[in-house]
Design a protein around this motif. Sequence first.
Motif, PDB file in Angstrom:
ATOM      1  N   TYR A   1      12.793  -6.869  18.841  1.00  0.00           N
ATOM      2  CA  TYR A   1      11.736  -6.563  19.811  1.00  0.00           C
ATOM      3  C   TYR A   1      12.222  -5.561  20.855  1.00  0.00           C
ATOM      4  O   TYR A   1      11.519  -4.585  21.176  1.00  0.00           O
ATOM      5  CB  TYR A   1      11.277  -7.859  20.486  1.00  0.00           C
TER       6      TYR A   1
ATOM      7  N   TYR B   1       3.342 -20.971  24.053  1.00  0.00           N
ATOM      8  CA  TYR B   1       2.696 -19.810  23.445  1.00  0.00           C
ATOM      9  C   TYR B   1       2.453 -20.112  21.970  1.00  0.00           C
ATOM     10  O   TYR B   1       3.357 -20.560  21.255  1.00  0.00           O
ATOM     11  CB  TYR B   1       3.574 -18.565  23.585  1.00  0.00           C
TER      12      TYR B   1
ATOM     13  N   LYS C   1       0.905 -18.578  18.315  1.00  0.00           N
ATOM     14  CA  LYS C   1       0.587 -17.330  17.624  1.00  0.00           C
ATOM     15  C   LYS C   1      -0.472 -17.569  16.551  1.00  0.00           C
ATOM     16  O   LYS C   1      -0.328 -18.449  15.704  1.00  0.00           O
ATOM     17  CB  LYS C   1       1.850 -16.753  16.973  1.00  0.00           C
TER      18      LYS C   1
ATOM     19  N   ASN D   1       5.822  -4.296  29.147  1.00  0.00           N
ATOM     20  CA  ASN D   1       4.846  -5.369  28.992  1.00  0.00           C
ATOM     21  C   ASN D   1       5.558  -6.699  29.240  1.00  0.00           C
ATOM     22  O   ASN D   1       6.326  -7.173  28.403  1.00  0.00           O
ATOM     23  CB  ASN D   1       4.234  -5.338  27.588  1.00  0.00           C
TER      24      ASN D   1
ATOM     25  N   ILE E   1       7.133 -13.899  25.860  1.00  0.00           N
ATOM     26  CA  ILE E   1       7.008 -14.525  24.548  1.00  0.00           C
ATOM     27  C   ILE E   1       8.292 -14.349  23.742  1.00  0.00           C
ATOM     28  O   ILE E   1       8.760 -15.284  23.075  1.00  0.00           O
ATOM     29  CB  ILE E   1       5.798 -13.937  23.796  1.00  0.00           C
ATOM     30  N   ALA E   2       8.896 -13.166  23.819  1.00  0.00           N
ATOM     31  CA  ALA E   2      10.125 -12.906  23.064  1.00  0.00           C
ATOM     32  C   ALA E   2      11.276 -13.779  23.530  1.00  0.00           C
ATOM     33  O   ALA E   2      12.165 -14.123  22.739  1.00  0.00           O
ATOM     34  CB  ALA E   2      10.511 -11.430  23.169  1.00  0.00           C
TER      35      ALA E   2
ATOM     36  N   ASP F   1       4.310  -9.737  29.427  1.00  0.00           N
ATOM     37  CA  ASP F   1       3.858 -10.828  28.571  1.00  0.00           C
ATOM     38  C   ASP F   1       4.619 -10.842  27.243  1.00  0.00           C
ATOM     39  O   ASP F   1       5.011 -11.904  26.744  1.00  0.00           O
ATOM     40  CB  ASP F   1       2.356 -10.711  28.309  1.00  0.00           C
ATOM     41  N   GLU F   2       4.815  -9.667  26.664  1.00  0.00           N
ATOM     42  CA  GLU F   2       5.590  -9.598  25.426  1.00  0.00           C
ATOM     43  C   GLU F   2       7.021 -10.078  25.650  1.00  0.00           C
ATOM     44  O   GLU F   2       7.602 -10.766  24.799  1.00  0.00           O
ATOM     45  CB  GLU F   2       5.591  -8.161  24.894  1.00  0.00           C
TER      46      GLU F   2
ATOM     47  N   GLY G   1      -3.517 -12.865  17.520  1.00  0.00           N
ATOM     48  CA  GLY G   1      -2.615 -12.609  18.640  1.00  0.00           C
ATOM     49  C   GLY G   1      -2.068 -13.908  19.214  1.00  0.00           C
ATOM     50  O   GLY G   1      -2.263 -15.006  18.665  1.00  0.00           O
ATOM     51  N   TRP G   2      -1.398 -13.795  20.338  1.00  0.00           N
ATOM     52  CA  TRP G   2      -0.791 -14.941  21.009  1.00  0.00           C
ATOM     53  C   TRP G   2      -1.739 -15.463  22.089  1.00  0.00           C
ATOM     54  O   TRP G   2      -2.410 -14.683  22.766  1.00  0.00           O
ATOM     55  CB  TRP G   2       0.523 -14.548  21.665  1.00  0.00           C
TER      56      TRP G   2
END
Length: 806
Positions: free
Chosen positions: A526, A694, A696, A635, A641-642, A637-638, A700-701
């Motif tokens: 990512y 979160y 998936k 981002n 989540i990562a 939010d990404e 999307g998430w």
Amino acid sequence: MLTEAQRSFYYAARGLSPVVIRELEEMRLSSPSRPVSQRGLKNVIVDMKSPRNLGRRRLESVSCEFIYAMELEAFGGCHEYYTQVIPKNVVRYGKTSTAHVDFLVLRDERVELVECKPRSSLEALASRRPEEWQCRNGAWHRPAMEAWAEDRGLIYAIWTPPEPHGIYGANLTALCAAMAAASELVAAPCVAQLTKALQGRPITLEDGLAQFPRLTSAHVLCALGAGRIHGLLKSVSLDQPEHFTLFAEREQAEECEARLLESLRQSGVQPVLASRLMQATPVDYAKAHERLARVDRILAGLEPVTRRYTGHVRKVLAARQAGESPLESCLTRYVDSGRRMGQLTADQEAALDAAITRYQRDVLIRTKLQAYDHLVHACRTQGVRPPSRSTFHCRLKRRSQTKRAHTTGGHRAFHAIEEAIDPMDRTLRCPIPGLMVHVDSTKLDVRCSPDARRGLEFECPTLYVAVDSATGQVLGYSALFGAARRLALAVLVRDVLHRQGFLPRYWVADAGAEYTGAWFEQFCDYAGATRIQPPPGAPRKNSLAENALGRINAEVSHRFLGSTDPDKAGRSVTAKHKSYATACHDYRTIVAELEHYLFEDLPRTPLGKSRTSPSDEWARRAESIGTPGVIRVSNMDEFLIATSVPLTRSVKVDPVRGIRYLQRKYVSSELLRSCRTESPMEFRIDCVDQHRMYVKFRSGWVLAQTADGLRRGPLSTLDKLFEAAADGAFRSAAAKQRDAIRLDRTLRNEAANRAAQATKHLEPQLDSTSDEEAKQAERAAESKSISWTEPGVPLLPFELEGEGAP
């Protein structure tokens, strides 16, 4: 990266036959043909994010293969490349076999098979297999592989890194990172201004940054990679901008580079001495002075000439007449006195060599004396006089001790006595601050428990630190209870971003499960990060993080109550100083002291021979060359989540009530809406806030929270981390307490049912005895008449205590 159609056109344009194309496709699809390992004990594995291949490439050498891969990434000239390919049907030694080649490179004009080896390795291979590895006119060749490639219209080449390679490797890490972060900077107007200015004369990097205000080091690195300008990447480090010269012409840069590299090589070449005076021993040198003084007295007429000194007088006179040193002609040769050949027979030498080899490889031979006993026994069996113990020890010292250390102690013992690396062969640290980080973890040597629930007996906290490679400054940390795990690593990643505003592109970490697992690999995919793995048991390869952790335990942890350090003193320590009796510092105290030490004390403390502190060095480098190539998170939010932790157990989603997990319910409108039409694919728990999950879906998430999430939102990160660390222990203790209360309640209910007369007819059902025993109990009850006024018979299902009790 080529598509399947583009690759077919590429093969056709090279004029390759269908048979060769099938062989190339087989090599490409089977890459890597063997797993990259650390069997060499010194290999540093690199798991690199390759923008050119739109994927990851695993390399087993940071000083050779990694440099070549960065060359391909930075300077282009190829469409894609693959590692560890296996050509078949190679004729070697009169037999048909397979071979392993480091790289298959699809260049613009040809297909190449490239073997990457340093010069020292090639010389060692040539000494063992001179018919396969040959050096002609300074170029290395491998006839068997070259013939195989030529028959198929391919090129086989052997690539060697420049000597020394440390500066080139460090500069390429910065160059590749800058191009991966912002390759479009090459088209900036300031780059065109710099290119035009270089047409007149070469300019140093420092002067260029000062002359053009909008020009940054990232612009310069991108321009170097694109070939717009040229610089001294192999001989001058980027952290010396006052010496790093930029050129407009490649030929001029290469000529200057060659001279500087030759100068660097000459600085590391061992001296070649021709004068005997420089090689004379102290005894020979002193005796030469005495001999010359006597010759001078003879020439002055103070002593008579003897037959023994006639030749010395002639040598002194000839040396003075020729303008040479007369002292050299008077040197003695006492150093050559003594035995000139060995005194051992061939049988003794063979037995001695076998005994030493067995001592190095046999772990059951514990001491040198035991090994010598085996030698004596072997010699007596063969009827040979055994060598003396002093001879055995002398020969043993000549052998390398690393093989014996690895036999008895494994990797850690091997690297503990490993010889220091020659400075000319060292891999240098990254010159850009914040670009490369060293990560490691250790048990924080303090046992602590929270004031609220001391009975939970938490383990020692596990401390993770991330130390900058260029300056030695700590970029972030995490301290969580329990064993090392990916949750703590995720918190560390978030802490680095929170404190620095960016993420490093190169992560140096050992072979721990949290670093080599799927979660960190997905995070590197990512973020576009590269992971570098030192060999196991080699703390010197990750010395920045190891030293930081050692200093933390020595200067912080051992000063606390609850440290295990006093326990090491043995029985002389009284019980009141034992760690289990003095564990009185809670999580907040430990974290507060760590914060102060890591981000106030350490940055202001110079390390080792360094004259400047890490914070001063960071400021100097950031001001001169900046921090190009670091990972910027656009981002958030990404990123969240990562850095969340995937759930390993199966979780079901109720389309009405949401998700029930660990006695909590996670729900949101988006979650329920998505469940109606889609099935969940992945679940992740936030590494800091355990009340956020979160999920998936194909679309999307979505985020789901617990009912307590709103109330716990304003809490600090420290409070959330502590709650996450204590959650498992609290749930375990609560479960045990519920079980105990439920069991007690069951026993009370059973006693109440037995005491109540209204349920007399249900006693056989409540009794767990046999039918015969139940009948006997019933007959005994009927024969006995119970009086309700008889004292001692309780009127209630429980007895009363106190003053009102009968």
